[in-house]
Structures are given as C-alpha cells and as structure tokens.
Scaffold this motif. Structure first.
Motif, PDB file in Angstrom:
ATOM      1  N   UNK A  64       7.984 -39.401   6.789  1.00 46.38           N
ATOM      2  CA  UNK A  64       8.017 -40.446   7.524  1.00 46.38           C
ATOM      3  C   UNK A  64       7.535 -41.727   7.985  1.00 46.38           C
ATOM      4  N   UNK A  65       8.091 -43.332   7.835  1.00 47.28           N
ATOM      5  CA  UNK A  65       7.453 -44.592   8.282  1.00 47.28           C
ATOM      6  C   UNK A  65       8.107 -45.046   9.398  1.00 47.28           C
ATOM      7  N   UNK A  66       7.829 -45.393  10.152  1.00 46.69           N
ATOM      8  CA  UNK A  66       8.404 -45.607  10.938  1.00 46.69           C
ATOM      9  C   UNK A  66       7.489 -46.498  12.296  1.00 46.69           C
ATOM     10  N   UNK A  67       7.896 -47.613  13.030  1.00 43.57           N
ATOM     11  CA  UNK A  67       6.483 -47.990  13.987  1.00 43.57           C
ATOM     12  C   UNK A  67       7.405 -48.079  14.969  1.00 43.57           C
ATOM     13  N   UNK A  68       8.062 -46.900  15.481  1.00 43.21           N
ATOM     14  CA  UNK A  68       7.925 -46.275  16.501  1.00 43.21           C
ATOM     15  C   UNK A  68       7.757 -45.282  16.942  1.00 43.21           C
ATOM     16  N   UNK A  69       7.780 -43.997  16.686  1.00 36.79           N
ATOM     17  CA  UNK A  69       7.700 -42.559  17.066  1.00 36.79           C
ATOM     18  C   UNK A  69       8.723 -41.581  16.186  1.00 36.79           C
ATOM     19  N   UNK A  70       7.892 -40.366  15.416  1.00 35.51           N
ATOM     20  CA  UNK A  70       8.823 -39.486  15.100  1.00 35.51           C
ATOM     21  C   UNK A  70       7.870 -38.306  15.420  1.00 35.51           C
ATOM     22  N   UNK A  71       8.615 -37.439  16.251  1.00 31.91           N
ATOM     23  CA  UNK A  71       8.021 -36.144  16.429  1.00 31.91           C
ATOM     24  C   UNK A  71       8.529 -34.551  15.974  1.00 31.91           C
ATOM     25  N   UNK A  72       8.079 -33.685  17.087  1.00 33.32           N
ATOM     26  CA  UNK A  72       8.469 -32.478  17.050  1.00 33.32           C
ATOM     27  C   UNK A  72       8.939 -31.869  15.488  1.00 33.32           C
ATOM     28  N   UNK A  73       8.454 -32.158  14.293  1.00 30.63           N
ATOM     29  CA  UNK A  73       9.486 -31.541  13.152  1.00 30.63           C
ATOM     30  C   UNK A  73       8.596 -29.825  12.994  1.00 30.63           C
ATOM     31  N   UNK A  74      10.581 -29.340  12.582  1.00 34.20           N
ATOM     32  CA  UNK A  74      10.408 -27.957  12.647  1.00 34.20           C
ATOM     33  C   UNK A  74      11.165 -27.734  11.393  1.00 34.20           C
ATOM     34  N   UNK A  75      10.213 -26.282  10.373  1.00 33.92           N
ATOM     35  CA  UNK A  75      11.714 -25.884   9.442  1.00 33.92           C
ATOM     36  C   UNK A  75      12.456 -25.252   9.536  1.00 33.92           C
ATOM     37  N   UNK A  76      13.699 -26.051   8.812  1.00 34.40           N
ATOM     38  CA  UNK A  76      14.269 -24.218   8.825  1.00 34.40           C
ATOM     39  C   UNK A  76      14.382 -23.012   7.907  1.00 34.40           C
ATOM     40  N   UNK A  77      14.334 -22.111   8.255  1.00 31.08           N
ATOM     41  CA  UNK A  77      13.879 -20.819   7.781  1.00 31.08           C
ATOM     42  C   UNK A  77      14.347 -20.877   6.612  1.00 31.08           C
ATOM     43  N   UNK A  78      14.570 -21.372   5.518  1.00 28.81           N
ATOM     44  CA  UNK A  78      14.679 -21.639   4.492  1.00 28.81           C
ATOM     45  C   UNK A  78      13.767 -22.013   3.486  1.00 28.81           C
ATOM     46  N   UNK A  79      13.031 -23.137   4.089  1.00 32.49           N
ATOM     47  CA  UNK A  79      12.192 -24.308   3.674  1.00 32.49           C
ATOM     48  C   UNK A  79      12.187 -25.244   2.981  1.00 32.49           C
ATOM     49  N   UNK A  80      13.623 -25.140   3.079  1.00 32.72           N
ATOM     50  CA  UNK A  80      14.449 -26.774   2.038  1.00 32.72           C
ATOM     51  C   UNK A  80      14.242 -27.331   2.806  1.00 32.72           C
ATOM     52  N   UNK A  81      14.331 -27.758   4.383  1.00 34.61           N
ATOM     53  CA  UNK A  81      14.727 -28.708   5.557  1.00 34.61           C
ATOM     54  C   UNK A  81      13.571 -29.092   6.529  1.00 34.61           C
ATOM     55  N   UNK A  82      13.850 -29.928   7.331  1.00 41.98           N
ATOM     56  CA  UNK A  82      13.203 -30.713   8.279  1.00 41.98           C
ATOM     57  C   UNK A  82      13.992 -31.233   9.126  1.00 41.98           C
TER      58      UNK A  82
END
Length: 201
Positions: A64-82
């Motif tokens: 991601x490319x933000x000038x604010x704040x992105x956090x708390x990422x978690x994987x989906x169980x199939x590893x395809x999405x965040x």
C-alpha cells in the motif's frame, strides 16, 4: 483537529494490543521447508503502510502507498487476500481487503461516515470479516466500540455484541474467530474475555 486527535488515540491504543489479540490466520503449507510470506505494517517511509516479506529475511515488497496510516494486516485462510485497517480521510478508519499482491483493494466500510473500524479478523470460511467499530456512536474522545461482521458477498453488516453501556471507557474489540467451530464462535477483548455466537443478530 478533534477528529485527527481521536484517530491518533485509537491507533495508539491498537498498536500495543494488536500483537497480543489480533486475528491469526493459519494455513497448511504442505512442506516442512516452506517459507510463508509475512505481512506487516511499517512506517519506514514516514507513514504506516502494508508490506510483504518472507521468513528468510528477504527483501520487503510494499503493498500500500498512503500518506495517512494502514495497519493491522491479516491473511485470509487460503492465503489469497489480506484484510487491514486504514485511515480514510479525516473522519474514518475503515476495513479494507486486497489481493496478496496489493491489487484489487476494496474499502468494506466506507459508506458509514465518521466511524472508526479496526482489528479485522477473517472467518474460517473466508466469506466474512469480524472487526470492532464505533458505528452508531458519536462525540469526541475514545468512543464505545462493538464487534461487527461484514459479508464480503453483499457488504451487509451484522452486529455481534451490544453493551454494556457504561460510558466511553468500554470497548468490545480485537475479535478472534475460532478455527475449530466453523463460523460459530468469536473471542474478544472487553475488559474481560467473552464469546459471542457469530449468527447472533
């Protein structure tokens, strides 16, 4: 300024707790020497963004490319999405989903203005995401939060907790979906630890 200070207070609360209570997605790599990708948030460029690396300590890929704040990422169980939480404008913290390579980013909670949503957690089936949100509350300072789930197919929200309403000090937050009980039980932090039936409406 009040809105930005309130967002800062919520993010300050979330950072030390996310490592203890954030949702952990589990998957079977199928190989004992596999090096699964690790997703994390870093402010190395000045603003918190989501990055991808591997357990061997290789180079990181910025997702991601933000000038604010992105956090708390978690994987989906199939590893395809965040799934992750991100500041959106001056008045919102929203829940986002993107593909594992950072493409196809979708804001799941943008239609609810002046709402702070955080601590996303995938259901075992991958069709819903539980999270905490201030939806339905307004004012200044740290607002009460409830646990909600959003259906990825139609964007419908379902409220999973309610109260107790004892002022601005109570928070129902940091949900964690049981991997052993289908989509039926969620643990959460609310001064004490409770469980909630995910089908509860």
């Amino acid at each position: 300024m009040q809105s930005l200070r309130r967002i800062s207070a919520l993010l300050t609360l979330a950072v030390p707790l996310v490592f203890l209570l954030s949702c952990q997605s589990e998957s079977d790599s199928g190989s004992s020497d596999a090096t699964p990708d690790i997703v994390f948030s870093s402010s190395r460029t000045g603003y918190p963004n989501i990055y991808l690396t591997d357990s061997g300590g290789g180079a990181s890929l910025q997702l991601t490319d933000t000038n604010l704040s992105d956090g708390e990422p978690v994987w989906s169980n199939d590893g395809e999405r965040i799934a992750y939480s991100g500041v959106f404008g001056a008045d919102n913290i929203d829940i986002f989903v993107m593909d594992a390579d950072g493409s196809n980013r979708v804001n799941l909670t943008a239609e609810i203005l002046r709402t702070y949503s955080q601590a996303p957690c995938w259901s075992p089936s991958g069709d819903r995401i539980a999270f905490s949100s201030t939806r339905g509350f307004s004012g200044f300072g740290v607002l009460p939060q409830e646990i909600w789930a959003v259906n990825l197919a139609d964007g419908e929200w379902t409220q999973l907790t309610e109260g107790p309403y004892e002022g601005d000090d109570y928070l129902n937050t940091f949900p964690s979906w049981s991997p052993l009980d289908g989509d039926g039980r969620i643990a959460l932090s609310s001064c004490l630890l409770y469980t909630s039936d995910a089908a509860d409406e």
